[in-house]
Design a protein around this motif. Structure first.
Motif, PDB file in Angstrom:
ATOM      1  N   PRO A 160       0.797  -1.233   0.000  1.00  0.00           N
ATOM      2  CA  PRO A 160       0.000   0.000   0.000  1.00  0.00           C
ATOM      3  C   PRO A 160       0.825   1.277   0.000  1.00  0.00           C
ATOM      4  N   GLY A 161       2.136   1.146   0.218  1.00  0.00           N
ATOM      5  CA  GLY A 161       2.970   2.332   0.351  1.00  0.00           C
ATOM      6  C   GLY A 161       2.933   2.863   1.779  1.00  0.00           C
ATOM      7  N   ILE A 162       3.702   3.925   2.020  1.00  0.00           N
ATOM      8  CA  ILE A 162       3.779   4.512   3.360  1.00  0.00           C
ATOM      9  C   ILE A 162       3.383   5.984   3.278  1.00  0.00           C
ATOM     10  N   SER A 163       2.332   6.350   3.998  1.00  0.00           N
ATOM     11  CA  SER A 163       1.871   7.739   4.014  1.00  0.00           C
ATOM     12  C   SER A 163       2.629   8.525   5.077  1.00  0.00           C
ATOM     13  N   TYR A 164       2.984   9.762   4.753  1.00  0.00           N
ATOM     14  CA  TYR A 164       3.652  10.639   5.721  1.00  0.00           C
ATOM     15  C   TYR A 164       3.332  12.082   5.348  1.00  0.00           C
ATOM     16  N   LYS A 165       3.643  12.998   6.254  1.00  0.00           N
ATOM     17  CA  LYS A 165       3.343  14.406   6.025  1.00  0.00           C
ATOM     18  C   LYS A 165       4.619  15.239   6.030  1.00  0.00           C
ATOM     19  N   LEU A 166       4.634  16.238   5.166  1.00  0.00           N
ATOM     20  CA  LEU A 166       5.724  17.199   5.167  1.00  0.00           C
ATOM     21  C   LEU A 166       5.519  18.181   6.317  1.00  0.00           C
ATOM     22  N   ASP A 167       6.502  19.031   6.573  1.00  0.00           N
ATOM     23  CA  ASP A 167       6.411  19.992   7.676  1.00  0.00           C
ATOM     24  C   ASP A 167       5.222  20.939   7.513  1.00  0.00           C
ATOM     25  N   ASP A 168       4.826  21.187   6.268  1.00  0.00           N
ATOM     26  CA  ASP A 168       3.692  22.096   6.053  1.00  0.00           C
ATOM     27  C   ASP A 168       2.344  21.381   6.076  1.00  0.00           C
ATOM     28  N   GLN A 198      13.526   7.753   4.199  1.00  0.00           N
ATOM     29  CA  GLN A 198      13.791   6.389   4.650  1.00  0.00           C
ATOM     30  C   GLN A 198      13.416   6.192   6.112  1.00  0.00           C
ATOM     31  N   GLN A 199      13.343   7.268   6.869  1.00  0.00           N
ATOM     32  CA  GLN A 199      12.993   7.187   8.286  1.00  0.00           C
ATOM     33  C   GLN A 199      11.610   6.584   8.519  1.00  0.00           C
ATOM     34  N   TYR A 200      10.755   6.600   7.491  1.00  0.00           N
ATOM     35  CA  TYR A 200       9.403   6.073   7.641  1.00  0.00           C
ATOM     36  C   TYR A 200       9.331   4.557   7.411  1.00  0.00           C
ATOM     37  N   LYS A 201      10.396   3.961   6.920  1.00  0.00           N
ATOM     38  CA  LYS A 201      10.428   2.518   6.683  1.00  0.00           C
ATOM     39  C   LYS A 201      10.859   1.796   7.958  1.00  0.00           C
ATOM     40  N   THR A 202      10.231   0.671   8.239  1.00  0.00           N
ATOM     41  CA  THR A 202      10.486  -0.032   9.504  1.00  0.00           C
ATOM     42  C   THR A 202      11.922  -0.532   9.632  1.00  0.00           C
ATOM     43  N   ASN A 203      12.589  -0.800   8.509  1.00  0.00           N
ATOM     44  CA  ASN A 203      13.960  -1.291   8.615  1.00  0.00           C
ATOM     45  C   ASN A 203      14.960  -0.188   8.945  1.00  0.00           C
TER      46      ASN A 203
END
Length: 231
Positions: A160-168, A198-203
């Motif tokens: 599904p991919g990894i969702s994340y948010k930018l600073d804004d 890469q910080q959002y990936k579990t590895n």
């Protein structure tokens, strides 16, 4: 004329025997354990680097020429993931399949060291430890490490991919088609990881702040080479 021919023949024999360069020496420069080791073939401790695992029947050539040994502390009990660096310590040759195939990897891109470089000056290098299929490269200022030895299933094919948010607050998705580096193929610091997706990936999560302690290691703790070998 007969004497000249005889002299030329003798010279030819001498050139074919006495003047012929001998085979470059081969010496073991590192032992991981009782069945895995590295050999260097060449003069003056520079040349081809070979990896051998007698238990698995593997004999491969990670570096074809110009390899010079790494002189800092080197601890390497890991077997599936094998990482080797050379004298300049500007990058690594790694295998993720017990030494059957090899690829080049590098330090995390972008300025990271206090002097602005993206790699450690050799005088600052302290040690290289590879344990539990993960590499840890310690300098006076930074700890570089590879990711944990697996891929985040969310960015594998069909994930599904990894969702994340930018600073804004803008929402982004790290998709399977562009997940970033595969495990073990780049060496990152925690300082630079904070600015990488890469910080959002579990590895890449839950990484240690220091080199893990290695107990019961029976291999060498430094590479060794005889400059006079073959002379």
């Amino acid at each position: 004329m007969k004497g000249l021919c005889t002299g030329l023949a003798a010279a030819a024999v001498f050139m074919a025997t006495g003047c012929q360069a001998s085979e470059p020496p081969t010496q073991v420069v590192y032992r991981f354990d009782d069945h895995r080791y590295l050999e260097l073939k060449g003069w003056d401790c520079e040349g081809e680097l070979w990896y051998t695992d007698t238990k698995l029947g593997i004999h491969t050539e990670p570096v074809s020429q110009f390899y010079r040994i790494f002189t800092r502390q080197f601890i390497h009990p890991s077997e599936r993931y094998i990482a080797i660096t050379g004298w300049g310590a500007g990058g690594f040759i790694v295998s993720k399949d017990y030494g059957q195939t090899w690829n080049s990897v590098r330090f995390a891109p972008g300025p990271n060291e206090p002097n602005g470089d993206d790699y450690a000056p050799y005088d600052d290098v302290l040690s290289f430890t590879v344990v539990n299929d993960q590499g840890f490269f310690q300098t006076k200022h930074r700890l570089y490490m590879s990711s944990k030895p697996f891929e985040d299933p969310r960015v594998l094919a069909g994930g599904p991919g990894i969702s994340y948010k930018l600073d804004d607050g803008t929402e982004q998705v790290l998709e399977a088609r562009s997940p970033g580096w595969a495990w073990g193929m780049v060496y990152m610091t925690k300082q630079l990881l904070e600015h990488s997706t890469q910080q959002y990936k579990t590895n890449w999560q839950g990484l240690p702040d220091k080199v893990p302690e290695v107990k019961g290691y029976t291999g060498w703790d430094h590479m060794r080479c005889d400059m006079d070998a073959g002379r």
